[in-house]
Write an enzyme that holds these catalytic residues in place. Structure first.
Site, PDB file in Angstrom:
ATOM      1  N   ASN A   9       0.855  -1.187   0.000  1.00  0.00           N
ATOM      2  CA  ASN A   9       0.000   0.000   0.000  1.00  0.00           C
ATOM      3  C   ASN A   9       0.889   1.234   0.000  1.00  0.00           C
ATOM      4  O   ASN A   9       1.503   1.562   1.014  1.00  0.00           O
ATOM      5  CB  ASN A   9      -0.902  -0.034   1.256  1.00  0.00           C
ATOM      6  CG  ASN A   9      -1.713   1.236   1.410  1.00  0.00           C
ATOM      7  OD1 ASN A   9      -1.812   2.052   0.483  1.00  0.00           O
ATOM      8  ND2 ASN A   9      -2.304   1.407   2.580  1.00  0.00           N
ATOM      9  N   LYS A  11       0.017   4.285  -0.367  1.00  0.00           N
ATOM     10  CA  LYS A  11      -0.654   5.474   0.200  1.00  0.00           C
ATOM     11  C   LYS A  11      -0.451   6.687  -0.721  1.00  0.00           C
ATOM     12  O   LYS A  11      -0.418   6.533  -1.935  1.00  0.00           O
ATOM     13  CB  LYS A  11      -0.148   5.743   1.622  1.00  0.00           C
ATOM     14  CG  LYS A  11      -0.218   4.495   2.494  1.00  0.00           C
ATOM     15  CD  LYS A  11       0.039   4.764   3.937  1.00  0.00           C
ATOM     16  CE  LYS A  11       0.037   3.434   4.684  1.00  0.00           C
ATOM     17  NZ  LYS A  11       0.104   3.601   6.127  1.00  0.00           N
ATOM     18  N   HIS A  95      -9.516   1.237   5.310  1.00  0.00           N
ATOM     19  CA  HIS A  95      -8.201   1.415   5.948  1.00  0.00           C
ATOM     20  C   HIS A  95      -8.357   2.379   7.133  1.00  0.00           C
ATOM     21  O   HIS A  95      -9.152   3.324   7.066  1.00  0.00           O
ATOM     22  CB  HIS A  95      -7.199   1.969   4.925  1.00  0.00           C
ATOM     23  CG  HIS A  95      -5.788   1.934   5.425  1.00  0.00           C
ATOM     24  ND1 HIS A  95      -5.298   2.873   6.304  1.00  0.00           N
ATOM     25  CD2 HIS A  95      -4.784   1.063   5.202  1.00  0.00           C
ATOM     26  CE1 HIS A  95      -4.041   2.579   6.587  1.00  0.00           C
ATOM     27  NE2 HIS A  95      -3.705   1.476   5.933  1.00  0.00           N
ATOM     28  N   GLU A 167      -5.279  -4.883  10.924  1.00  0.00           N
ATOM     29  CA  GLU A 167      -4.259  -3.851  11.090  1.00  0.00           C
ATOM     30  C   GLU A 167      -4.489  -3.106  12.399  1.00  0.00           C
ATOM     31  O   GLU A 167      -5.274  -2.144  12.445  1.00  0.00           O
ATOM     32  CB  GLU A 167      -4.335  -2.863   9.924  1.00  0.00           C
ATOM     33  CG  GLU A 167      -4.142  -3.513   8.564  1.00  0.00           C
ATOM     34  CD  GLU A 167      -3.575  -2.530   7.554  1.00  0.00           C
ATOM     35  OE1 GLU A 167      -2.525  -2.835   6.992  1.00  0.00           O
ATOM     36  OE2 GLU A 167      -4.178  -1.460   7.359  1.00  0.00           O
ATOM     37  N   GLY A 173       2.576   2.264  10.782  1.00  0.00           N
ATOM     38  CA  GLY A 173       3.524   3.352  10.570  1.00  0.00           C
ATOM     39  C   GLY A 173       4.272   3.761  11.829  1.00  0.00           C
ATOM     40  O   GLY A 173       4.945   4.793  11.851  1.00  0.00           O
TER      41      GLY A 173
HETATM   42  C1  PEP Z   1      -0.810   0.146   6.248  1.00  0.00           C
HETATM   43  O1  PEP Z   1      -0.988   1.338   6.228  1.00  0.00           O
HETATM   44  O2  PEP Z   1      -1.647  -0.627   5.699  1.00  0.00           O
HETATM   45  C2  PEP Z   1       0.367  -0.364   6.927  1.00  0.00           C
HETATM   46  C3  PEP Z   1       0.371  -1.600   7.333  1.00  0.00           C
HETATM   47  O3  PEP Z   1       1.417   0.520   7.103  1.00  0.00           O
HETATM   48  P1  PEP Z   1       2.866   0.211   7.742  1.00  0.00           P
HETATM   49  O4  PEP Z   1       3.333  -1.092   7.153  1.00  0.00           O
HETATM   50  O5  PEP Z   1       3.700   1.363   7.331  1.00  0.00           O
HETATM   51  O6  PEP Z   1       2.668   0.108   9.202  1.00  0.00           O
END
Ligand code: PEP
Length: 251
Positions: A9, A11, A95, A167, A173
């Site tokens: 992803n 973003k 998300h 998640e 992040g």
């Molecule tokens: C995400 O935003 O779906 C995600 C998992 O981000 P990160 O891997 O940067 O934590």
């Protein structure tokens, strides 16, 4: 069991040129790897040029969001048929950043999921609790409410495919990953909830990805868990080499 699935992803990162370069490098790094499924989620503006690069390869294309309506006066929005038209097979829905910054609710995500499924797109439906909710012992309750709300009226009896991404918001992040045991515990809970909602056979055909600071050095431990069927990767997917190391976690 279906193949594990890894999503990158991106973003709100990467111009067209940068996206094309990254996916070109990724394509080279994971050549001939067919035991996992790989999907990249560039920004809308790069979908078409990324599609041209991955054509004929095993990398699939996905979008980061969509609107639930087919067309109309919804300035700034994109519909499922537009995503299919540009070559998308997947779409990320719900998300935590969409929930947090754009006020998306389970009800809205449910409408989007229904629209995606009936158009033939595969939704990657994101669920996950915030830090305070985990500390208060409410993580399962929150995820259960999200799953039930987002899947209301959806039965997948027509053979439609769906992916769930667990998640935990506190791990996105932040560099803080759920331990493999914490992740497995929630993935197990999600599997059991899916079994209740959709039946055993469908529940076991659904891949449940982990997302939240997944990295080359922690992916192996996560992937060893029986209910973790892949990862949705943010930061570590921006560089082809680190995303490839995650995808090739077995090597
Ligand atoms: C995400 O935003 O779906 C995600 C998992 O981000 P990160 O891997 O940067 O934590």
């Amino acid at each position: 069991m279906p193949k594990p699935i890894f999503g990158g992803n991106w973003k709100m990162h990467k111009t067209m040129q940068q996206a094309v370069r990254t996916v070109g490098e990724l394509k080279k790094e994971i050549q001939n790897l067919d035991e996992v499924e790989v999907v990249v989620f560039p920004p809308f503006t790069a979908l078409s040029s990324v599609k041209a690069v991955i054509e004929g390869s095993s990398i699939a294309l996905g979008a980061q969001n969509m609107h639930e309506k087919e067309e109309g006066a919804y300035t700034g929005e994109i519909s499922s048929s537009m995503l299919l038209d540009v070559g998308c097979e997947y779409v990320i829905l719900g998300h935590s950043e969409r929930r947090q910054y754009f006020g998306e609710t389970d009800n809205q995500i449910n409408k989007k999921a229904r629209a995606a499924l009936s158009s033939g797109l595969i939704p990657i439906l994101c669920v996950g609790e915030r830090l305070k909710e985990r500390k208060d012992g409410k993580a399962e309750e929150i995820v259960s409410v999200q799953l039930r709300g987002c899947l209301e009226g959806i039965d997948l009896q027509g053979g439609e495919k769906l992916v769930i991404a667990y998640e935990p918001v506190w791990a996105i992040g932040t560099g803080e990953t759920a331990t493999p045991e914490q992740a497995q515990e929630m993935h197990r809970f999600i599997r059991i909830t899916l079994e209740e909602l959709l039946g055993k056979e469908i529940a076991y055909s659904i891949r449940i990805q982990y997302g939240g600071s997944a990295k080359p050095d922690n992916i192996k431990g996560l992937m060893c868990q029986p209910d973790i069927d892949g990862a949705l990767v943010g930061g570590a997917s921006l560089e082809a080499s680190s995303f490839a190391r995650i995808i090739k976690y077995k090597e």
